[in-house]
Design an enzyme around this catalytic site. Structure first.
Site, PDB file in Angstrom:
ATOM      1  CG  ASP A  14      -2.237   0.836   1.006  1.00 44.01           C
ATOM      2  OD1 ASP A  14      -2.193   1.671   0.076  1.00 44.01           O
ATOM      3  OD2 ASP A  14      -3.119   0.840   1.777  1.00 44.01           O
ATOM      4  CB  CYS A 238      -5.629   4.483  -3.307  1.00 42.46           C
ATOM      5  SG  CYS A 238      -6.174   3.344  -4.268  1.00 42.46           S
ATOM      6  CG  ASN A 247      -1.575   2.440   4.657  1.00 39.59           C
ATOM      7  OD1 ASN A 247      -1.051   2.523   3.636  1.00 39.59           O
ATOM      8  ND2 ASN A 247      -2.782   1.875   4.888  1.00 39.59           N
TER       9      ASN A 247
HETATM   10  P1  HMG Z   1      -9.600  -3.779 -16.895  1.00 37.65           P
HETATM   11  O1  HMG Z   1      -8.837  -2.673 -18.027  1.00 37.65           O
HETATM   12  O2  HMG Z   1     -10.988  -3.483 -16.674  1.00 37.65           O
HETATM   13  O3  HMG Z   1      -9.215  -5.067 -17.306  1.00 37.65           O
HETATM   14  O4  HMG Z   1      -8.930  -3.523 -15.445  1.00 37.65           O
HETATM   15  P2  HMG Z   1      -8.962  -5.998 -18.586  1.00 37.65           P
HETATM   16  O5  HMG Z   1      -9.230  -7.478 -18.128  1.00 37.65           O
HETATM   17  O6  HMG Z   1      -9.457  -5.473 -19.810  1.00 37.65           O
HETATM   18  O7  HMG Z   1      -7.222  -5.947 -18.807  1.00 37.65           O
HETATM   19  C1  HMG Z   1      -6.632  -4.580 -19.102  1.00 37.65           C
HETATM   20  C2  HMG Z   1      -5.129  -5.062 -19.315  1.00 37.65           C
HETATM   21  O8  HMG Z   1      -4.486  -5.342 -18.133  1.00 37.65           O
HETATM   22  C3  HMG Z   1      -5.072  -6.219 -20.230  1.00 37.65           C
HETATM   23  O9  HMG Z   1      -3.676  -5.932 -21.029  1.00 37.65           O
HETATM   24  C4  HMG Z   1      -4.845  -7.358 -19.262  1.00 37.65           C
HETATM   25  O10 HMG Z   1      -3.995  -8.355 -20.025  1.00 37.65           O
HETATM   26  C5  HMG Z   1      -4.033  -6.815 -18.016  1.00 37.65           C
HETATM   27  P3  HMG Z   1      -3.608  -5.561 -22.256  1.00 37.65           P
HETATM   28  O11 HMG Z   1      -4.443  -6.632 -23.298  1.00 37.65           O
HETATM   29  O12 HMG Z   1      -4.154  -4.267 -22.385  1.00 37.65           O
HETATM   30  O13 HMG Z   1      -2.176  -5.493 -22.546  1.00 37.65           O
HETATM   31  N1  HMG Z   1      -4.328  -7.527 -16.827  1.00 37.65           N
HETATM   32  C6  HMG Z   1      -3.598  -7.788 -15.986  1.00 37.65           C
HETATM   33  N2  HMG Z   1      -2.075  -7.691 -16.096  1.00 37.65           N
HETATM   34  C7  HMG Z   1      -1.325  -8.133 -14.883  1.00 37.65           C
HETATM   35  N3  HMG Z   1      -2.139  -8.745 -13.873  1.00 37.65           N
HETATM   36  C8  HMG Z   1      -3.387  -8.666 -13.857  1.00 37.65           C
HETATM   37  C9  HMG Z   1      -3.966  -8.379 -14.585  1.00 37.65           C
HETATM   38  N4  HMG Z   1      -5.401  -8.137 -15.092  1.00 37.65           N
HETATM   39  C10 HMG Z   1      -5.850  -7.684 -16.285  1.00 37.65           C
HETATM   40  N5  HMG Z   1      -3.977  -9.488 -12.589  1.00 37.65           N
HETATM   41  C11 HMG Z   1      -8.073  -4.519 -13.612  1.00 37.65           C
HETATM   42  C12 HMG Z   1      -9.286  -4.311 -14.469  1.00 37.65           C
HETATM   43  C13 HMG Z   1      -8.523  -5.094 -11.861  1.00 37.65           C
HETATM   44  C14 HMG Z   1      -7.005  -5.401 -14.113  1.00 37.65           C
HETATM   45  C15 HMG Z   1      -7.470  -2.859 -13.106  1.00 37.65           C
HETATM   46  O14 HMG Z   1      -8.476  -2.240 -12.880  1.00 37.65           O
HETATM   47  C16 HMG Z   1      -6.526  -3.086 -11.963  1.00 37.65           C
HETATM   48  O15 HMG Z   1      -5.279  -3.558 -12.131  1.00 37.65           O
HETATM   49  N6  HMG Z   1      -6.723  -2.515 -10.931  1.00 37.65           N
HETATM   50  C17 HMG Z   1      -5.951  -2.326  -9.797  1.00 37.65           C
HETATM   51  C18 HMG Z   1      -5.854  -0.939  -9.115  1.00 37.65           C
HETATM   52  C19 HMG Z   1      -5.258  -1.225  -7.781  1.00 37.65           C
HETATM   53  O16 HMG Z   1      -4.344  -2.071  -7.732  1.00 37.65           O
HETATM   54  N7  HMG Z   1      -5.587  -0.211  -6.836  1.00 37.65           N
HETATM   55  C20 HMG Z   1      -4.782  -0.211  -5.674  1.00 37.65           C
HETATM   56  C21 HMG Z   1      -4.951  -1.094  -4.661  1.00 37.65           C
HETATM   57  S1  HMG Z   1      -6.424  -1.019  -3.929  1.00 37.65           S
HETATM   58  C22 HMG Z   1      -6.070  -0.047  -2.459  1.00 37.65           C
HETATM   59  O17 HMG Z   1      -4.877   0.322  -2.622  1.00 37.65           O
HETATM   60  C23 HMG Z   1      -7.166   0.201  -1.452  1.00 37.65           C
HETATM   61  C24 HMG Z   1      -6.576  -0.565  -0.194  1.00 37.65           C
HETATM   62  O18 HMG Z   1      -5.244  -0.277   0.289  1.00 37.65           O
HETATM   63  C25 HMG Z   1      -7.830  -0.291   0.831  1.00 37.65           C
HETATM   64  C26 HMG Z   1      -8.157   0.749   1.210  1.00 37.65           C
HETATM   65  O19 HMG Z   1      -7.175   1.890   1.419  1.00 37.65           O
HETATM   66  O20 HMG Z   1      -9.209   1.291   0.838  1.00 37.65           O
HETATM   67  C27 HMG Z   1      -6.772  -2.251  -0.601  1.00 37.65           C
HETATM   68 MG    MG Z   2      -4.928   1.423   1.719  1.00 38.44          MG
END
Ligand code: HMG
Ligand code: MG
Length: 291
Positions: A14, A238, A247
């Site tokens: 994070d 984030c 955090n």
């Molecule tokens: P999308 O664009 O809707 O998905 O993203 P997609 O299936 O169309 O894929 C888009 C591209 O990503 C494709 O590549 C996929 O192959 C690739 P392209 O064909 O364009 O070259 N892809 C991946 N690559 C690697 N690993 C994967 C993966 N999946 C697809 N797993 C998706 C949907 C969920 C993938 C995207 O929105 C995403 O990765 N989001 C993550 C956002 C994130 O990490 N945010 C921070 C973490 S959450 C947080 O910090 C909150 C927390 O701390 C709690 C709090 O504080 O509230 C937990």
């Molecule tokens: Mg967080």
């Protein structure tokens, strides 16, 4: 001996996911290795998300391959979909986390899915994890406020918590993503969630944007929570929550809990060393060379 409260270290994930400077894998490995000496049971150090969405987490498999593992310590990874889950398993994560939101606006911005779509996406992960006995944690973002939709109704958090718990998440981590919660509002949210999930399956994940994270931890302790997420050196934010600060800092939570008479089992000197490393990484003077 005081009652045990666990700090779940999330700094290497994070914390670092939001840093602007590309951080070499070797620096991440050095930070995790230092934290591994501090006495944590769980450290979140990887995230198998799209590198287009969060470039900073692209080296997660290399991080898991490069660290020196302490037996019994679980190294955790975020997994938004089946592909992420498979990559996390292949890289040797000891546990994974799915992450949902209690607000539609953040769900869409963070994982490009509605809340319902995200839950459906997690179902095959839960099934595959059960098959290999991999623990899955469940995060809920925006339990207090959403940067897009405003204040979050406690019932909505309770509904999502119930879904994740019923699906098999062993613990639900409640994220005050933009750190705007007050102790009163956090307590109201927790009371709603506690109707569905017992306190010993909940964790508080409070960002410290408004400087109220420790007060929110106090409110949560009163309602029975005994696990809190924190990031060493107060790293983080984030990328999909504009204005989200880091955090709450691990060292601040440890000091606070121990002053209240709780045991964290953590070595303050090692935490201080890791906090120095984390701060140096933030300004780009961290040790280590690219691997
Ligand atoms: P999308 O664009 O809707 O998905 O993203 P997609 O299936 O169309 O894929 C888009 C591209 O990503 C494709 O590549 C996929 O192959 C690739 P392209 O064909 O364009 O070259 N892809 C991946 N690559 C690697 N690993 C994967 C993966 N999946 C697809 N797993 C998706 C949907 C969920 C993938 C995207 O929105 C995403 O990765 N989001 C993550 C956002 C994130 O990490 N945010 C921070 C973490 S959450 C947080 O910090 C909150 C927390 O701390 C709690 C709090 O504080 O509230 C937990
Ligand atoms: Mg967080």
């Amino acid at each position: 001996m005081g009652e045990r409260v666990e700090i779940f270290e999330v700094g290497p994930r994070d914390g670092l996911q939001n840093e602007k400077r590309p951080i070499p894998v070797s620096e991440k490995v050095a930070l995790v290795d230092c934290l591994s000496r501090a006495g944590f049971s769980r450290i979140e150090c990887a995230s198998f998300v799209s590198p287009k969405w969060v470039p900073q987490m692209a080296g997660s498999a290399e991080v898991l391959a490069g660290i020196t593992r302490v037996p019994g310590l679980r190294y955790a990874a975020l997994t938004p979909n089946m592909r992420g889950f498979q990559d996390a398993v292949a890289a040797g994560a000891d546990e994974v986390a799915v992450f949902a939101a209690a607000s539609e606006g953040f769900s869409k911005a963070n994982i490009n899915a509605s809340i319902a779509e995200s839950i459906a996406r997690f179902a095959p992960i839960m099934e595959a994890a059960r098959d290999i006995e991999m623990p899955v944690r469940g995060y809920i973002s925006c339990v207090s406020d959403c940067p897009y939709d405003g204040p979050t109704p406690p019932d909505k958090v309770a509904e999502v918590a119930d879904m994740l718990f019923t699906m098999g998440c062993y613990e639900i981590s409640l994220g005050d993503t933009i750190g705007q919660g007050t102790p009163e509002r956090i307590a109201a949210m927790l009371r709603a969630v506690l109707d569905h999930v017992p306190a010993d399956r909940l964790a508080g994940h409070y960002h410290d944007t408004a400087g109220r994270a420790l007060a929110n931890i106090d409110a949560s302790l009163e309602l029975g929570l005994r696990v809190f997420d924190a990031a060493v050196g107060g790293l983080g934010g984030c990328p999909y929550a504009p204005g989200a600060a880091g955090n709450v800092a691990t060292e601040a939570v440890q000091e606070h809990l121990e002053r209240l008479g709780y045991e964290t089992g953590l070595d303050a000197a090692v935490i201080a060393e890791a906090a120095d490393m984390a701060r140096a990484m933030r300004v780009g003077t961290g040790a280590g060379k690219e691997i």
